[in-house]
Design a protein around this motif. Sequence first.
Motif, short mmCIF file in Angstrom:
data_model
loop_
_atom_site.label_atom_id
_atom_site.label_comp_id
_atom_site.label_asym_id
_atom_site.label_seq_id
_atom_site.Cartn_x
_atom_site.Cartn_y
_atom_site.Cartn_z
N ALA A 182 18.10 90.76 -11.15
CA ALA A 182 16.72 90.47 -10.76
C ALA A 182 16.46 88.97 -10.75
O ALA A 182 15.87 88.43 -9.79
CB ALA A 182 15.75 91.16 -11.72
N PHE A 183 16.90 88.26 -11.77
CA PHE A 183 16.70 86.82 -11.80
C PHE A 183 17.52 86.11 -10.73
O PHE A 183 17.07 85.11 -10.15
CB PHE A 183 17.03 86.26 -13.18
CG PHE A 183 15.83 86.18 -14.08
CD1 PHE A 183 14.92 85.14 -13.98
CD2 PHE A 183 15.60 87.16 -15.04
CE1 PHE A 183 13.81 85.08 -14.80
CE2 PHE A 183 14.49 87.11 -15.86
CZ PHE A 183 13.59 86.07 -15.75
N LEU A 184 18.71 86.63 -10.44
CA LEU A 184 19.50 86.05 -9.37
C LEU A 184 18.76 86.14 -8.04
O LEU A 184 18.65 85.15 -7.29
CB LEU A 184 20.85 86.77 -9.28
CG LEU A 184 21.76 86.38 -8.09
CD1 LEU A 184 22.07 84.89 -8.11
CD2 LEU A 184 23.04 87.21 -8.12
N LEU A 185 18.22 87.31 -7.73
CA LEU A 185 17.51 87.49 -6.45
C LEU A 185 16.19 86.75 -6.43
O LEU A 185 15.78 86.21 -5.39
CB LEU A 185 17.32 88.96 -6.15
CG LEU A 185 18.38 89.61 -5.26
CD1 LEU A 185 18.44 88.95 -3.88
CD2 LEU A 185 19.75 89.56 -5.91
N ALA A 186 15.49 86.71 -7.56
CA ALA A 186 14.25 85.93 -7.61
C ALA A 186 14.54 84.47 -7.30
O ALA A 186 13.76 83.79 -6.62
CB ALA A 186 13.60 86.07 -8.98
N THR A 187 15.69 83.99 -7.76
CA THR A 187 16.08 82.61 -7.50
C THR A 187 16.47 82.40 -6.05
O THR A 187 16.05 81.43 -5.41
CB THR A 187 17.25 82.20 -8.42
OG1 THR A 187 16.86 82.38 -9.78
CG2 THR A 187 17.63 80.75 -8.19
N VAL A 188 17.29 83.31 -5.51
CA VAL A 188 17.73 83.19 -4.12
C VAL A 188 16.52 83.21 -3.17
O VAL A 188 16.39 82.34 -2.29
CB VAL A 188 18.70 84.33 -3.76
CG1 VAL A 188 18.97 84.35 -2.25
CG2 VAL A 188 20.01 84.18 -4.52
N ILE A 189 15.64 84.18 -3.34
CA ILE A 189 14.50 84.31 -2.44
C ILE A 189 13.44 83.25 -2.74
O ILE A 189 12.92 82.60 -1.83
CB ILE A 189 13.88 85.72 -2.56
CG1 ILE A 189 14.91 86.79 -2.15
CG2 ILE A 189 12.63 85.83 -1.67
CD1 ILE A 189 15.43 86.67 -0.74
N GLY A 190 13.12 83.06 -4.01
CA GLY A 190 12.09 82.09 -4.36
C GLY A 190 12.45 80.67 -3.97
O GLY A 190 11.62 79.94 -3.39
N SER A 191 13.68 80.27 -4.24
CA SER A 191 14.09 78.91 -3.85
C SER A 191 14.15 78.77 -2.34
O SER A 191 13.88 77.69 -1.79
CB SER A 191 15.44 78.56 -4.48
OG SER A 191 16.48 79.36 -3.96
#
Length: 228
Positions: free
Chosen positions: A18-27
Motif C-alpha cells: 500500500a505504501f509503495l503504491l501510494a508513493t508511486v501514484i502520489g509522487s
Amino acid sequence: MNAYSAAQKLSAEFVGTAFLLATVIGSGIMAERLADGNVAIALLGNTIPTGAILVVLITMLGPISGAHFNPAVTLVFALKRAISVRDSIAYVLVQVAGGLVGVWAAHLMFDEVMWQFSQTVRTGGPQWFAESVAAFGLVVTILATLKARESAVAMAVGLYITAAYWFTASTSFANPAVTIARGFSDTFAGIRPTDVPWFIVAQLLGAVLAWAFCRFQLTPSNERAELV
C-alpha cells in the motif's frame, strides 16, 4: 524461519505494498503538477521517491515478511521452496489488495476522484520486452544480493528500480500487483487496464528466467550436480 505469525507477515505485505503504491501514484501526481509540462522532470520526480520508499519498506518490513510486495518475487521464492504454495497465494492476494488501497489513498490525498481507470496506453512488443528485462533484473538483484550481502538488499533494490525507471522503455513496473493497481489510476503513473495482462505475462516470464539463471549462476560448481 522467523517467529512472526502468518497474520503479521500478511499485514506487513499489505501495508508495504500500500505504501509503495501510494508513493508511486502520489509522487507521480505531485511531479506532474509541479513539472509544468516537462515530462522528463515529472518522471524524475516519480522515480526518486519510488526508489527511496523501497529502501525504507524493505529495511523495516523485510525481517517480518521478506518484503516481497510483488507477486513475481513471491513466485520466485515459491519456486525456491522458501515459501509454501498456500502462503504464496495469500501473499499475492494481500499484495494486490494493498496496492489498490495505496492507489485510492493517493487519490484522496491529492483530491482526485478515488475510483478511476487509466487511459494511458502502454502496449506493444518493446514495452513487453522491457517489462521482462525489468523483472529479470529485479529478481537477479534480489537473489544475487541476498547471497552476496543480505543487509544490502534494500539499498540494491531501491537503486535498481531507480535506474530501471530510466533504462527500460516501460519505466520498469516489474511487479504484477503494481501493474494491476496502476490500472486504477488515470494519473501520470497509470496504465490502461486492457494493457495490464500482457505486462503481467512479461513480468512473470522475466522473473522465472531470472530464477533459472540464478540457480546456475549462484550455485557453486561442486553443488550443481544436486540440482539435476
